[in-house]
Design an enzyme around this catalytic site. Structure first.
Site, short mmCIF file in Angstrom:
data_model
loop_
_atom_site.label_atom_id
_atom_site.label_comp_id
_atom_site.label_asym_id
_atom_site.label_seq_id
_atom_site.Cartn_x
_atom_site.Cartn_y
_atom_site.Cartn_z
N GLU A 104 0.83 -1.21 0.00
CA GLU A 104 0.00 0.00 0.00
C GLU A 104 0.87 1.27 0.00
O GLU A 104 0.51 2.27 -0.62
CB GLU A 104 -0.97 -0.02 1.19
N GLU A 124 -3.91 -9.61 3.76
CA GLU A 124 -4.69 -9.34 4.96
C GLU A 124 -5.80 -10.35 5.21
O GLU A 124 -6.13 -10.66 6.37
CB GLU A 124 -5.29 -7.93 4.89
#
Length: 697
Positions: A104, A124
């Site tokens: 990210e 995740e």
């Protein structure tokens, strides 16, 4: 500036180098250092910013030391937004792994370059959450919906070449991340390249998100995170970027509050804790270069394959030349599968099959082996014969291991002159695929032999669990109990098909009767006959329907029939019409009037029997900690990972209520449902299984 981010200016380029070993995790100091570095670069008159990681990797994700603690500013979404908002050109140079928040950060940069061996991903969902710092908003704008959903809902890692083809990165170059990053940043400056913010790219085209949500939920067998992540990606298509970020955060926080997230975090930490045993601190394993495997059937060939793939030389022993060549063929077939999947090259395949593997028929071929694993028929007499011969031919200090699933390793060790060298290494079939390895420590097993077992497991990329000696060790002992519970529910009125469906709805890939068909019903039949021959407790209930199924030659998938009929193929799973009449006859013989079971009651009883027996296993020291049970069931028995394991599930359900149910069922069957002393003790003390994990850490 934070010490975790080093700053320097080289010409027109400000360099932000992460220095937070071992994996440059995105802890508070790193997050603050990145913001401070961007602000300093803007004041220093730089034209570009390079972000890279010192050491072995780029940012490998969140800092696990902050798990469970209150979040502290600056939050990661704000860091990514601040990087992206810079008027300077921001370049991320990736090496090692860029995972989760690490990717990210890179997506918040304007350009991305990587070394050829770099890997990246948004894993995740594997811990029950979803990307929460713009991953579901930026990635779809960059590479589209389909590719983004593949990466996000699977949690898989993507290699640099695939990432380039997808459009996640812009360039691959050889060299250190610092070298390639500086060169790329200068190239962009020289070309007057525009600042390129992913958030300013067009929204991706919409798709049928409701259908995708349903499909992902079904594929994940009820795990929420991948499906909820679909809704995050949906926001990238339907909302402006800022609103999409808010929606992503809402979904992320919803998942943070779920039991599934708690279960997956528990599984994550338990897997890392399971091999850490205080008694092995400072104990060096014995040499481990060449191993022997006795028996070249499915299990032995799988063990040999796993050993070969881990770099060990293997001598496989069979009874005669024909059996030896058949074993060689099985191993070659396993390795051919690895070749097709790209795990090994054609040259490696040739080396493994022609040089690293030796097939023999004489025990003398094992004379120089550092460790020998027998994988012969599950019979004590056969095992003792093997170990007597090994004792005579193996060199001093060689580790002698049994792959027994149930038998007494102490009794096996006693037939040798070196019981300290004997250990149980219980692999799960197929051994070159299944991750679990139960390391069974007998009374006289030397500590360096135990350390060698764990070293072998690590070399083979197994998840190794220490177990003590008892019938079935950790996993099979508990399995025997909850399978018996299921069999009793069938006697009392449930059907195998209702039980399978209820447990598959809970998250098991297959219910117990479908699993039994896959493994072979003759295995359970042999265990039942052995236990009857040894003398069953008169208080235990018995049943005959499963035996009659086997007596008719129905052993499951390998014979085409078991609890299910496989005439239409292994995946058809049509109920075998012969089964229910056998069950009804057994009930009639025992005078049992069947009653209806709800799916909820089936699940509660099945799980309670599992937890109660697991509490005995921990209480007796067969498993050192409850987490050892959880890891065993997760990796060897198909327990749904997002439930955390049976002990974690019990903690989340509440031990007092579970014990109350067990006591209520004990009124009808006091022998089977006798509460485990440890369970009663924990309830009396107001504690749970996780407290025992903490006590042991």
């Amino acid at each position: 500036m934070s010490d975790a981010i080093m700053y320097e200016k080289i010409g027109d380029i400000a360099v932000l180098a992460a220095n937070n070993p071992p994996v440059n995790a995105l802890g508070l100091a790193v997050r603050q250092g990145l913001i401070d570095g961007i602000e300093r670069a803007e004041k220093d008159g730089a034209k570009a910013v390079l972000i890279y990681g010192e050491g072995r990797t780029f940012f490998a994700g969140a800092d696990i030391r902050e798990f469970g603690k209150p979040p502290a500013e600056p939050f990661l979404p704000d860091v990514c937004t601040r990087i992206e908002a810079s008027p300077l050109i921001v370049v991320s140079a990736l090496h090692g792994t860029a995972l989760g928040g690490g990717l990210e950060i890179a997506l918040g940069s304007h350009y991305r370059i990587a070394v050829p061996k770099a890997r990246m991903g948004l894993p995740e969902v594997l811990i029950g959450i979803m990307p929460g710092a713009g991953g579901t908003q930026r990635l779809p704008r960059l590479i589209g919906i389909d590719k983004s959903l593949d990466v996000i809902t699977s949690g898989r890692q993507v290699g640099a070449q695939e990432a380039l083809e997808m459009g996640i990165i812009d360039k691959i170059a050889e060299g250190t991340p610092r070298e390639i990053g500086l060169a790329y940043a200068q190239e962009l400056i020289d070309a007057a390249a525009p600042r390129r913010a992913t958030s300013e790219m067009p929204n991706p085209a919409p798709v049928d998100f409701d259908a995708l949500y349903d499909a992902v939920l079904k594929k994940a067998r009820g795990q929420l995170a991948p499906a909820v992540a679909v809704r995050g990606v949906q926001a990238s298509s339907e909302l402006p970027f800022a609103e999409g970020m808010k929606r992503e955060r809402e979904l992320f926080m919803e998942l943070m509050a779920t039991d599934q997230r708690e279960g997956l975090i528990h599984a994550f930490f338990s897997e890392r804790a399971v091999g850490k045993l205080p008694e092995l601190d400072g104990v060096a394993p014995r040499d481990l270069n060449a191993i022997g495997v006795i028996g070249g059937g499915t299990m032995g060939a799988g063990i040999a394959t796993s050993a070969l793939l881990s770099g060990l030389k293997v001598t496989l022993l069979e009874m005669n030349d024909k059996a030896a060549e058949a074993a060689r063929g099985r191993i070659a077939g396993n390795l051919q599968g690895a070749l097709k999947r790209g795990k090994i090259s054609a040259a490696q395949f040739t080396d493994l099959t022609e040089t690293a593997l030796n097939v023999a028929t004489d025990y003398a071929a094992l004379a120089d082996a550092d460790l020998v694993i027998e994988a012969v028929f599950e019979d004590m007499g056969v095992k003792k014969d093997v170990f007597t011969k090994l004792d005579a031919v193996c060199k001093p200090g060689a580790v002698l291991a049994s792959n027994t699933s149930y038998l007494d390793v102490n009794e096996i060790a006693a037939c040798t002159s070196r019981p300290g060298d004997v250990i149980g290494l219980h692999f799960f079939s197929p051994a070159h695929v299944m991750k679990l390895l139960e390391i069974v420590v007998a009374d006289k097993t030397a500590l360096d032999v135990v350390a060698t077992g764990f070293a072998l497991g690590k070399k083979m990329s197994k998840v190794s669990v220490r177990a003590g000696v008892c019938d079935g060790f950790i996993g099979n002992r508990i399995l025997s109990k909850y399978r018996t519970c299921a069999d009793y529910m069938i006697l009392d009125g449930a059907s195998p098909y209702q039980i399978d469906a209820a447990l598959e709805k809970f998250g098991f890939a297959m219910g117990p009767y479908a699993v039994a068909d896959l493994a072979g019903l003759d295995i359970g039949w042999a265990v039942r006959k052995r236990k009857r021959a040894e003398g069953m407790d008169p208080r235990a209930r018995d049943f005959t329907y499963a035996d009659k199924l086997c007596e008719d030659g129905n052993f499951g998938q390998k014979t085409g029939k078991g609890y299910y009929d496989y005439a239409a193929g292994a995946k058809a799973r049509v109920p075998n019409p012969e089964v229910l009449p056998l069950i009804e006859a057994d009930r009639a013989t025992q005078g049992i009037t069947p009653r209806a079971f709800t799916d909820e009651e089936i699940l509660r009883r099945y799980m309670a029997s599992m937890v109660n027996e697991a509490a005995r296993v921990v209480g007796e020291g067969i498993a050192k900690r409850p987490l050892d049970v959880d890891v065993t069931l997760l990796y060897g028995y198909g327990f749904p990972r997002y439930r955390g394991g049976p002990m974690k599930w019990a903690d989340m359900q509440g031990l007092p209520a579970l014990l109350a149910d067990i006591k209520s069922w004990a009124k009808d069957d006091p022998y089977f449902w006798e509460p485990a002393p440890l369970l009663e003790q924990l309830v009396a003390e107001g504690r749970n299984f996780d407290d025992l994990n903490k006590d042991a850490s």
